[in-house]
Design an enzyme around this catalytic site. Structure first.
Site, PDB file in Angstrom:
ATOM      1  N   ASP A   8       0.862  -1.178   0.000  1.00 41.67           N
ATOM      2  CA  ASP A   8       0.000   0.000   0.000  1.00 41.67           C
ATOM      3  C   ASP A   8       0.903   1.234   0.000  1.00 41.67           C
ATOM      4  O   ASP A   8       2.134   1.127  -0.189  1.00 41.67           O
ATOM      5  CB  ASP A   8      -0.999  -0.031   1.172  1.00 41.67           C
ATOM      6  CG  ASP A   8      -0.333   0.160   2.540  1.00 41.67           C
ATOM      7  OD1 ASP A   8       0.915   0.240   2.607  1.00 41.67           O
ATOM      8  OD2 ASP A   8      -1.073   0.225   3.539  1.00 41.67           O
ATOM      9  N   CYS A  65       3.018  -3.369   4.088  1.00 41.09           N
ATOM     10  CA  CYS A  65       2.180  -2.220   4.461  1.00 41.09           C
ATOM     11  C   CYS A  65       2.860  -1.516   5.630  1.00 41.09           C
ATOM     12  O   CYS A  65       4.065  -1.717   5.852  1.00 41.09           O
ATOM     13  CB  CYS A  65       0.734  -2.637   4.764  1.00 41.09           C
ATOM     14  SG  CYS A  65       0.490  -3.671   6.213  1.00 41.09           S
ATOM     15  N   THR A  67       2.485  -1.761   9.003  1.00 38.29           N
ATOM     16  CA  THR A  67       2.918  -2.701  10.048  1.00 38.29           C
ATOM     17  C   THR A  67       3.239  -4.082   9.500  1.00 38.29           C
ATOM     18  O   THR A  67       3.860  -4.889  10.200  1.00 38.29           O
ATOM     19  CB  THR A  67       1.783  -2.895  11.074  1.00 38.29           C
ATOM     20  OG1 THR A  67       0.627  -3.376  10.366  1.00 38.29           O
ATOM     21  CG2 THR A  67       1.446  -1.596  11.789  1.00 38.29           C
ATOM     22  N   HIS A  98      10.709 -23.921   8.603  1.00 40.13           N
ATOM     23  CA  HIS A  98       9.649 -24.666   9.297  1.00 40.13           C
ATOM     24  C   HIS A  98       8.270 -24.516   8.655  1.00 40.13           C
ATOM     25  O   HIS A  98       7.485 -25.453   8.680  1.00 40.13           O
ATOM     26  CB  HIS A  98       9.538 -24.204  10.757  1.00 40.13           C
ATOM     27  CG  HIS A  98      10.695 -24.631  11.602  1.00 40.13           C
ATOM     28  ND1 HIS A  98      10.661 -24.583  12.982  1.00 40.13           N
ATOM     29  CD2 HIS A  98      11.919 -25.108  11.271  1.00 40.13           C
ATOM     30  CE1 HIS A  98      11.822 -25.022  13.461  1.00 40.13           C
ATOM     31  NE2 HIS A  98      12.606 -25.330  12.447  1.00 40.13           N
ATOM     32  N   HIS A 133       7.899 -30.949   9.635  1.00 42.24           N
ATOM     33  CA  HIS A 133       7.297 -29.647   9.306  1.00 42.24           C
ATOM     34  C   HIS A 133       6.294 -29.786   8.160  1.00 42.24           C
ATOM     35  O   HIS A 133       5.309 -29.056   8.104  1.00 42.24           O
ATOM     36  CB  HIS A 133       8.395 -28.642   8.960  1.00 42.24           C
ATOM     37  CG  HIS A 133       9.387 -28.478  10.068  1.00 42.24           C
ATOM     38  ND1 HIS A 133       9.033 -27.944  11.291  1.00 42.24           N
ATOM     39  CD2 HIS A 133      10.694 -28.825  10.159  1.00 42.24           C
ATOM     40  CE1 HIS A 133      10.102 -27.946  12.084  1.00 42.24           C
ATOM     41  NE2 HIS A 133      11.112 -28.482  11.427  1.00 42.24           N
TER      42      HIS A 133
HETATM   43  C1  RB5 Z   1      -2.151   2.510   6.521  1.00 38.86           C
HETATM   44  O1  RB5 Z   1      -2.219   3.704   7.237  1.00 38.86           O
HETATM   45  C2  RB5 Z   1      -1.946   1.342   7.489  1.00 38.86           C
HETATM   46  O2  RB5 Z   1      -3.095   1.114   8.222  1.00 38.86           O
HETATM   47  C3  RB5 Z   1      -1.550   0.091   6.725  1.00 38.86           C
HETATM   48  O3  RB5 Z   1      -0.385   0.347   5.994  1.00 38.86           O
HETATM   49  C4  RB5 Z   1      -1.231  -1.131   7.552  1.00 38.86           C
HETATM   50  O4  RB5 Z   1      -0.324  -0.843   8.573  1.00 38.86           O
HETATM   51  C5  RB5 Z   1      -2.357  -1.954   7.971  1.00 38.86           C
HETATM   52  O5  RB5 Z   1      -2.191  -3.033   8.582  1.00 38.86           O
END
Ligand code: RB5
Length: 146
Positions: A8, A65, A67, A98, A133
């Site tokens: 994203d 993304c 996180t 694994h 595994h």
């Molecule tokens: C975008 O702001 C953020 O929510 C997205 O990149 C991500 O971290 C979602 O899990």
């Protein structure tokens, strides 16, 4: 190897850097977008990329993304995808050894570029150990149907 990338807006810059990095390592990159840092919704990019990996068009996927959590949840809904969110090299190594993970998820707001490169290289060079595994991976499919 052929590596499919998607992100994203939050992962856009890291994706760009990692595409250049894997080309330096003589691998091929397929870019499923997004193509700018304009805000977008991560499932719109994670899902098609994950489907492409399940369909065998690439050896591995790297889906990013902010996180790594949203794209990890999305990718793991696709049958045939085993997506691993890794924040260090050990996780990347074990995700291949694994879990036979075929998608690496990264959080661009969590780790820096140098660590992301190390995780990426460890992941794509890692090898599945099979044996016990394999039995566990087969059980995931047997028990969940996914
Ligand atoms: C975008 O702001 C953020 O929510 C997205 O990149 C991500 O971290 C979602 O899990």
């Amino acid at each position: 190897m052929k590596i499919a990338f998607a992100s994203d807006h939050a992962g856009y810059n890291l994706k760009k850097e990692l595409i250049a990095f894997i080309k330096e390592l003589d691998h091929q990159a397929l870019d499923f977008g997004t193509y700018s840092d304009e805000p977008v919704d991560y499932p719109d990019y994670a899902f098609p990329a994950a489907e492409a990996i399940a369909g065998g068009i690439a050896d591995y996927g790297i889906i990013i993304c902010g996180t790594g959590i949203g794209v990890n949840i999305t990718a793991n809904k696709v049958t045939g995808v085993r997506a691993a969110l890794c924040t260090n090299e050990k996780m990347a190594e074990l995700a291949r050894q694994h879990n036979n993970a075929n998608v690496l998820n990264l959080g661009a707001r969590i780790i820096d570029l140098e660590l992301a490169k190390k995780i990426t290289q460890t992941f794509i060079e890692g090898e599945f150990l099979g044996g016990r595994h394999m039995i566990r991976i087969e059980k995931i499919h047997f028990l969940t149907g996914n």
